[in-house]
Design a protein around this motif. Structure first.
Motif, PDB file in Angstrom:
ATOM      1  N   GLU A 179      -9.902  -4.716  -0.211  1.00 33.25           N
ATOM      2  CA  GLU A 179      -8.522  -3.995  -0.505  1.00 33.25           C
ATOM      3  C   GLU A 179      -8.555  -3.816  -1.889  1.00 33.25           C
ATOM      4  O   GLU A 179      -7.634  -2.827  -2.517  1.00 33.25           O
ATOM      5  CB  GLU A 179      -7.534  -4.847   0.165  1.00 33.25           C
ATOM      6  N   TYR A 233      -6.694 -12.443  -3.241  1.00 39.34           N
ATOM      7  CA  TYR A 233      -7.253 -11.184  -3.329  1.00 39.34           C
ATOM      8  C   TYR A 233      -8.605 -11.351  -3.744  1.00 39.34           C
ATOM      9  O   TYR A 233      -9.689 -10.395  -3.802  1.00 39.34           O
ATOM     10  CB  TYR A 233      -6.583 -10.344  -4.707  1.00 39.34           C
ATOM     11  N   ASN A 244       0.769  -1.134  -0.151  1.00 37.67           N
ATOM     12  CA  ASN A 244      -0.067  -0.078   0.110  1.00 37.67           C
ATOM     13  C   ASN A 244       0.991   1.062  -0.082  1.00 37.67           C
ATOM     14  O   ASN A 244       0.354   2.577   0.605  1.00 37.67           O
ATOM     15  CB  ASN A 244      -0.933  -0.088   1.272  1.00 37.67           C
ATOM     16  N   LYS A 262     -10.496   0.497  -4.415  1.00 34.58           N
ATOM     17  CA  LYS A 262      -9.580   1.240  -4.888  1.00 34.58           C
ATOM     18  C   LYS A 262      -9.958   2.013  -6.301  1.00 34.58           C
ATOM     19  O   LYS A 262      -9.267   2.436  -6.928  1.00 34.58           O
ATOM     20  CB  LYS A 262      -8.394   0.480  -4.934  1.00 34.58           C
TER      21      LYS A 262
END
Lengths: 276, 122
Positions: free
Chosen positions: A184, A170, A129, A188
């Motif tokens: 996550e 993921y 990140n 985005k």
């Protein structure tokens, strides 16, 4: 039998809305689309749907036609090389050029979202990140965007291009066999409807734009028009990523061609330290 | 490329065998893990193993665990199964599977997964 004036009308309409060009020799490719319109709007035949479309269509009917005329073929990590060039070259170069700044990325023909998800996973895998960025993803097809926003992919979708280690890292399993990108990743990206022929186009905004496998469906005039606007949408020093086999040839657009990690991308000039 | 298909289902073996032969691969067939161990003794040149999970005698996970202890196969192993829960996938990867194919799948998926684990192999 579909009459020529019906073909002419729908070919012209689709071209004006999407830039997708059906020359007369390819009118047969409109058959399935016109038949879907007939079924969807419960018309008798092509003449009937032509009459309805030309006299009483609404925005939904126009969008339905656009949705069935656009090609939404996509898969995770398509062509592979752009994602390596992104994390090995483009992002480090931009971080050096714009230290401390959040990078703006845009997937301007995002279809059902696999490209955006692949980009985000690539960044997370390489940098965690530590790279601040925002990600816009747009498409002309509202059907494709509905799937992209839902973020749910079938068993077959996730097996096309996505290594299994990244799937379990993921994505989470949902609906007995489907998979959903974890927050996550999904948090985005912002998906929205956008037509590359819109007059209102962003300028000097994006550090990286992905526009892959769009120009191959456009004639040379439209290709130049889209590329010119995309070039202006980039910040100086920003990168444009096209599909394998797509180029600026014949367009006169002012971008520098650079090869990064064996992959050709295009950079807006204007920085002293351009990669080119 | 020589591919060992380990699956007790004759219909799966027929379909997958056909998919692989169409792209030029040679296919060997084992009906369970123990059968695969025997075949690997005679065919050390197998390039890739496609391994079902649920089989009699020795199942896919048991084969992976046996292979970890006895190194009967040095080539990449791809699980090919209806088991699609993340915890099962992770378990297979932890026990040595390199990739994972969830049934049903297409020929494109099968071929690209095999290519992804054998790329760079001699």
């Amino acid at each position: 039998m579909i009459e020529k004036h019906v073909y002419d009308f729908f070919a012209k309409f689709v071209f004006e809305k999407t830039g997708i060009f059906y020359p007369e020799k390819d009118y047969y490719r409109l058959d399935s689309r016109i038949n879907k319109l007939i079924t969807q709007y419960e018309c008798k035949d092509a003449n009937d749907v032509y009459t309805k479309f030309t006299t009483s269509r609404d925005a939904d009917m126009e969008q339905f036609l656009i949705n069935i005329c656009t090609n939404n073929e996509t898969y995770f990590f398509r062509d592979d090389k752009p994602f390596k060039a992104l994390v090995d070259d483009m992002i480090p170069s931009l971080q050096a050029e714009f230290p401390g700044k959040s990078l703006n990325l845009w997937s301007c023909a995002s279809s059902t979202g696999q490209e955006a998800v692949s980009v985000i996973i690539s960044i997370l895998e390489k940098f965690g990140n530590s790279v601040p960025f925002s990600f816009d993803a747009s498409d002309i097809s509202t059907d494709a965007l509905t799937k992209a926003k839902g973020g749910i992919y079938t068993n077959l979708d996730v097996q096309r291009g996505l290594p299994i280690t990244l799937l379990v890292k993921y994505f989470e399993s949902v609906n007995n066999g489907d998979w959903k990108a974890k927050p996550e990743v999904s948090s985005k990206v912002r998906f929205f409807e956008f037509n590359l022929f819109d007059k209102l186009f962003p300028t000097n905004k994006y550090h990286i734009i992905f526009c892959r496998n769009v120009l191959i469906y456009q004639n040379s005039e439209n290709k130049a028009q889209i590329l010119e606007k995309l070039a202006q949408a980039l910040v100086p020093g920003g990168f444009l990523v096209l599909g394998a086999g797509e180029s600026l040839i014949g367009t006169g657009v002012n971008l520098n061609q650079v090869t990064l990690s064996g992959f050709m991308v295009f950079q807006r000039p204007g920085l002293k330290s351009n990669v080119a | 490329m020589k591919v060992l298909l380990v699956d007790d289902s004759n219909s799966i073996a027929m379909v997958v065998g056909q998919m692989l032969k169409e792209v030029g691969h040679e296919v060997l067939r084992a009906k369970h893990g123990l059968d695969a161990v025997d075949i690997l003794k005679q065919h050390a040149d197998v390039d890739c193993i496609l391994l079902d999970w649920n089989m009699p005698e020795m199942d896919g996970l048991e084969f992976l665990q046996h292979n970890k202890e006895h190194n009967v196969a040095s080539c990449p192993i791809i699980m090919m199964t209806t088991e699609n829960k993340p915890e099962k996938i992770v378990l297979a990867l932890q026990n040595g599977a390199r990739e994972y194919i969830m049934k049903p799948f297409t020929q494109d998926i099968l071929v690209s997964k095999i290519n992804s684990v054998t790329e760079g192999a001699a």
